[in-house]
Design an enzyme around this catalytic site. Structure first.
Site, PDB file in Angstrom:
ATOM      1  N   MET A 169     -62.129 -11.093 -58.118  1.00 31.68           N
ATOM      2  CA  MET A 169     -63.046 -11.944 -58.442  1.00 31.68           C
ATOM      3  C   MET A 169     -62.222 -12.712 -56.930  1.00 31.68           C
ATOM      4  O   MET A 169     -62.005 -13.618 -56.843  1.00 31.68           O
ATOM      5  CB  MET A 169     -61.814 -12.413 -59.423  1.00 31.68           C
ATOM      6  N   HIS A 221     -41.422 -12.622 -72.005  1.00 27.42           N
ATOM      7  CA  HIS A 221     -41.402 -13.967 -72.691  1.00 27.42           C
ATOM      8  C   HIS A 221     -43.063 -14.183 -72.265  1.00 27.42           C
ATOM      9  O   HIS A 221     -44.009 -14.139 -71.632  1.00 27.42           O
ATOM     10  CB  HIS A 221     -41.238 -14.433 -71.330  1.00 27.42           C
TER      11      HIS A 221
END
Ligand SMILES: O=P(O)(O)O[C@H]1O[C@H](CO)[C@@H](O)[C@H](O)[C@H]1O
Ligand SMILES: O=P(O)(O)O[C@H]1O[C@H](CO)[C@@H](O)[C@H](O)[C@H]1O
Lengths: 351, 351
Positions: free
Chosen positions: A316, A166
């Protein structure tokens, strides 16, 4: 050291869409890794799970039963980040405490009734169905909202909490930050050069042949010169195209084809279901829905976190969050590795 | 619904340091979570580990033996993202393929010879030693480099690959992106109001008392009005202060005190070693080292990922990466939860 070109040494590269620089430190890829190891996604998801609300016939937490759908299925998110209505916040004239109204809606698009399929195992026609659903949603929500963001988080490490295939739509009354930057910088470039930034960029990448991952007559997938995530890619049209709905039937078919190939290449790279966030950006909607926006080029972005293997990702964190984006391999190296990624995953021929 | 103020409904807030908006969706905190569960860090790290290169007497991969240090210990990173020397990249006049030279150096600061201690279990004097080391490094590297970024990644989920208490320094010939934004926006505000942005902000937060986590005579810790990460905090001086080295002895002592309290509050919140990235930002260095920069306020930033518990974090993924930062609780709620966080962790009295 002698055999390494100057591009294999540290340098900064400029992202013209965001007007910012990225630090590239390819020599750093050599360091050992003793940090966090990601879980590999289980390869076996049942076709039907009676406890999964995205499966046909299962009751969602809102009480609504998911119908017995056959192709794509769209519904409003039961826990949306954006609601259509709500009280307006009290505004302030203090520049340090600025608040604004946000309205919107959030939807979920199920790609297919079965949980054990994905883009690469669906037929071309089934992927075209998904593409048509994306376009239908942007067109419909775009009548009312300034921006319609379609995105997919694939894999638990990208915050995905449901293994059924999805994606999501968050449509908003405001232009989100990343889009504002792309709007500004594309407009600026267009004013200066009289051609769309990303169209020029695609032409040049086709000529340079240094960062191409896969291409066909209509579409080009490159690791952008200014990529931030290790194996980031961008899907670009080969002809002028401002928004998703302007694609021809042929372009939709060839997009389906290339998206399937792209997933296979990702999954082959580290022999796993490669996690990523991906999404589509094109000309503004809402008030601007019918306005010609020649500075815009419709494009897709894939942001995958893995760096060295199925279990070692790029974090990150400290420097990246507080100072500047940094990457450990060049876009050219990433593109070469990706382009060559053939293996046992997927059903698409790699010829 | 009646008892919820307008600020508890969805809205956008403005970050004046970055000139960007954040989507706040507090109603969303109610949604159930069935996604990825983080590992909780093992609480037991040995005081000395003969295989850990940050421990005294252990050989690093470079062959250098870590000396028998007694307080802090600083060395050049064996796998630095920035090197002092290297070939210059070939420049291009194409606006879409811009490249620039990057020079710099990366260092590691060990906080203490023992692996089983942290800020909260060290004495005030030992934390002052760390603070003095931070300042010494910024001053020394700041003579040569335009920017000296001190940051710490705490916890494996923030990319930390070594449990020994330490932080990093990446000094660079260029001004990183986040810093450029802070420079521009603080300067702009100063020109308009003739007072530093963050000094005004701290004064207002002291008066409003809505987002304070902890404070003392010299320092204030708040969840910024524009916080992005769920339990993000900012450490602000109560008096004008452009750079770290301008702190008095008293201010360093009271900073040590408040940093210890802050860690205890974080760890108490979900009864774990709260992961985060943290770092310091102050006036520019290099050419600007001796220049008065009245628009700058020295400050610290803590960016912690956890959202609901020790194992459920906020994912900055699809919408956040492709569109805009989004948070699931207001800064006021986060501050209230944090301010009240007392429990069994840490040795600092919470009176
Ligand atoms: O140098 P370390 O601690 O191994 O690396 C860590 O911090 C760096 C700076 O934020 C990141 O680039 C890395 O992804 C992360 O794993
Ligand atoms: O709505 P979901 O899929 O549960 O949520 C996921 O995607 C959202 C949009 O990128 C993020 O805000 C969430 O942190 C992430 O877990």
């Amino acid at each position: 050291q002698d055999r390494i070109g100057p591009q294999e040494h540290q340098h900064l590269r400029y992202n013209p869409l965001k007007a910012e620089w990225i630090l590239v430190s390819p020599h750093r890829a050599l360091r050992p890794w003793s940090g966090q190891i990601e879980k590999v996604a289980p390869n076996v998801v049942p076709k039907f799970d009676p406890t999964n609300p995205l499966c046909p016939g299962v009751k969602r937490s809102s009480g609504i039963v998911t119908p017995d759908y056959k192709s794509t299925y769209v519904f409003t998110n039961d826990f949306p980040a954006l609601l259509e209505e709500g009280p307006e916040p009290e505004e302030s004239d203090d520049p340090l405490f600025q608040v604004k109204t946000a309205k919107g809606t959030c939807r979920v698009i199920c790609y297919h009734p079965h949980s054990d399929v994905y883009i690469d195992s669906l037929s071309n026609a089934q992927v075209v169905d998904i593409i048509n659903e994306w376009i239908r949603q942007i067109d419909q929500l775009g009548e009312k909202y300034a921006w319609v963001q379609i995105f997919e988080n694939r894999g638990a490490s990208m915050g995905c909490s449901n293994p059924h295939p999805h994606c999501q739509i968050w449509a908003s009354s405001f232009l989100p930050q990343e889009v504002k930057l792309k709007e500004e910088n594309q407009l600026e470039y267009y004013k200066r050069h009289n051609r769309p930034l990303l169209f020029d960029y695609a032409r040049k990448e086709i000529a340079k042949k240094e960062r191409i991952v896969v291409e066909n007559d209509d579409w080009l997938v490159v690791v952008p010169y200014w990529a931030t995530w290790p194996f980031e890619t961008m899907v670009l049209p080969k002809k002028l195209l401002q928004r998703f709905s302007q694609t021809s039937e042929t372009q939709r078919k060839s997009l389906a084809e290339i998206l399937k190939k792209l997933v296979v290449k990702y999954d082959n790279l580290f022999d796993c279901q490669f996690p990523y966030s991906m999404g589509w950006h094109g000309a503004l909607t809402g008030d601007k829905n019918d306005v010609d926006q020649p500075h815009w080029t419709f494009h897709g972005t894939y942001l995958p976190p893995l760096l060295r293997s199925a279990t070692v990702k790029k974090f990150m964190v400290g420097y990246e969050l507080l100072a500047q984006s940094q990457r450990d391999l060049t876009a050219e190296t990433a593109a070469a590795i990706r382009a060559a990624a053939t293996g046992r995953h997927g059903s698409v021929s790699e010829a």
